[in-house]
Design an enzyme around this catalytic site. Structure first.
Site, PDB file in Angstrom:
ATOM      1  N   ASP A 137      -7.658   6.174   4.841  1.00  0.00           N
ATOM      2  CA  ASP A 137      -7.614   5.012   5.817  1.00  0.00           C
ATOM      3  C   ASP A 137      -9.077   5.064   6.831  1.00  0.00           C
ATOM      4  O   ASP A 137      -8.936   4.190   7.740  1.00  0.00           O
ATOM      5  CB  ASP A 137      -6.640   5.036   6.626  1.00  0.00           C
ATOM      6  CG  ASP A 137      -5.234   4.779   5.947  1.00  0.00           C
ATOM      7  OD1 ASP A 137      -5.473   4.288   4.763  1.00  0.00           O
ATOM      8  OD2 ASP A 137      -4.079   4.618   6.582  1.00  0.00           O
ATOM      9  N   HIS A 167       1.515   3.807   6.691  1.00  0.00           N
ATOM     10  CA  HIS A 167       0.853   4.890   5.727  1.00  0.00           C
ATOM     11  C   HIS A 167       1.254   6.359   6.033  1.00  0.00           C
ATOM     12  O   HIS A 167       2.075   6.584   7.006  1.00  0.00           O
ATOM     13  CB  HIS A 167      -0.642   5.026   5.829  1.00  0.00           C
ATOM     14  CG  HIS A 167      -1.193   3.502   5.113  1.00  0.00           C
ATOM     15  ND1 HIS A 167      -2.662   3.186   5.040  1.00  0.00           N
ATOM     16  CD2 HIS A 167      -0.637   2.655   4.443  1.00  0.00           C
ATOM     17  CE1 HIS A 167      -2.680   2.063   4.471  1.00  0.00           C
ATOM     18  NE2 HIS A 167      -1.680   1.844   3.871  1.00  0.00           N
ATOM     19  N   SER A 179       0.887  -1.098   0.133  1.00  0.00           N
ATOM     20  CA  SER A 179      -0.029  -0.132  -0.092  1.00  0.00           C
ATOM     21  C   SER A 179       0.923   1.278  -0.172  1.00  0.00           C
ATOM     22  O   SER A 179       0.496   2.507  -0.185  1.00  0.00           O
ATOM     23  CB  SER A 179      -0.590   0.037   1.335  1.00  0.00           C
ATOM     24  OG  SER A 179      -0.302  -0.118   2.302  1.00  0.00           O
TER      25      SER A 179
END
Length: 210
Positions: free
Chosen positions: A152, A92, A53
């Site tokens: 997210d 992330h 990701s």
């Protein structure tokens, strides 16, 4: 009779030495890990990227080094967080940050903040109102994977629209080594490899004794 016991005692002494050496290695590794954890203020100062990701910034299997002593996480910073109720680290990037003087998405809707202000007014404590309001709006962030289309929000715990800097973050990425952590992924995806490695280690111990 003593001469016959001598080889057995020698083998026993050698075995005990190997066990003690192995225990020393494990305890040293544990102490180093705890020391690094205290130094970085992170429960997991080293983590492995488990998904794609964050490509192309980080690839699956990259080993990340974290730092968790910064009071804020800025937009563009890559962080590692745990979803509440789960023990899976997610790597992330911060795409939005809400500081102490800003309103979070929920407060913009006027829900949570109004409840607090109304309760404060009922208590008629003006000084306490300012203190309570300031403590409520802590540093909050919204994250997203570079390789993902959406943010997210769907990954967070139910009813959670943002991350709390103090409660949810494991740390911010300060360095990495490419592909080194792929062994960890292989062991988790193929449990039989653990048995093979244990067998190899056992064989090495036996060969050393001989």
């Amino acid at each position: 009779m003593l001469a016959g016991l001598s080889p057995h005692l020698s083998n026993l002494r050698r075995s005990l030495t190997q066990v003690l050496n192995f225990a020393l290695v494990l305890s040293t590794a544990f102490m180093m890990w705890k020391g690094l954890s205290i130094y970085t203020n992170s429960s997991s100062p080293i983590v492995v990227v488990l998904s794609g990701s964050m490509e192309p910034a980080f690839q699956r299997g990259d080993l990340l080094f974290l730092w968790n002593r910064s009071p804020r996480a800025e937009v563009g910073e890559i962080v590692v967080y745990n979803v509440r109720g789960k023990d899976i680290p997610i790597v992330h990037r911060v795409v939005r940050a809400f500081g102490d003087d800003e309103k979070s998405p929920k407060e913009t809707n006027g829900q949570k903040k109004k409840k607090v202000m109304s309760s404060v007014k009922k208590d008629s404590i003006a000084a306490g109102a300012l203190h309570s309001d300031s403590a409520l709006v802590s540093h909050r962030i919204l994250t997203k994977g570079d390789n993902n289309i959406a943010d997210d929000t769907e990954l967070y715990a139910q009813g959670q629209d943002y991350l709390d800097r103090k409660l949810d973050l494991v740390g911010s990425v300060r360095g990495y080594i490419p592909a080194v952590g792929y062994v960890t992924i292989m062991l988790s995806e193929h449990p039989w490899l653990k048995t093979v490695l244990l067998g190899i280690m056992g064989a090495m111990v036996i060969l050393q004794r001989e």
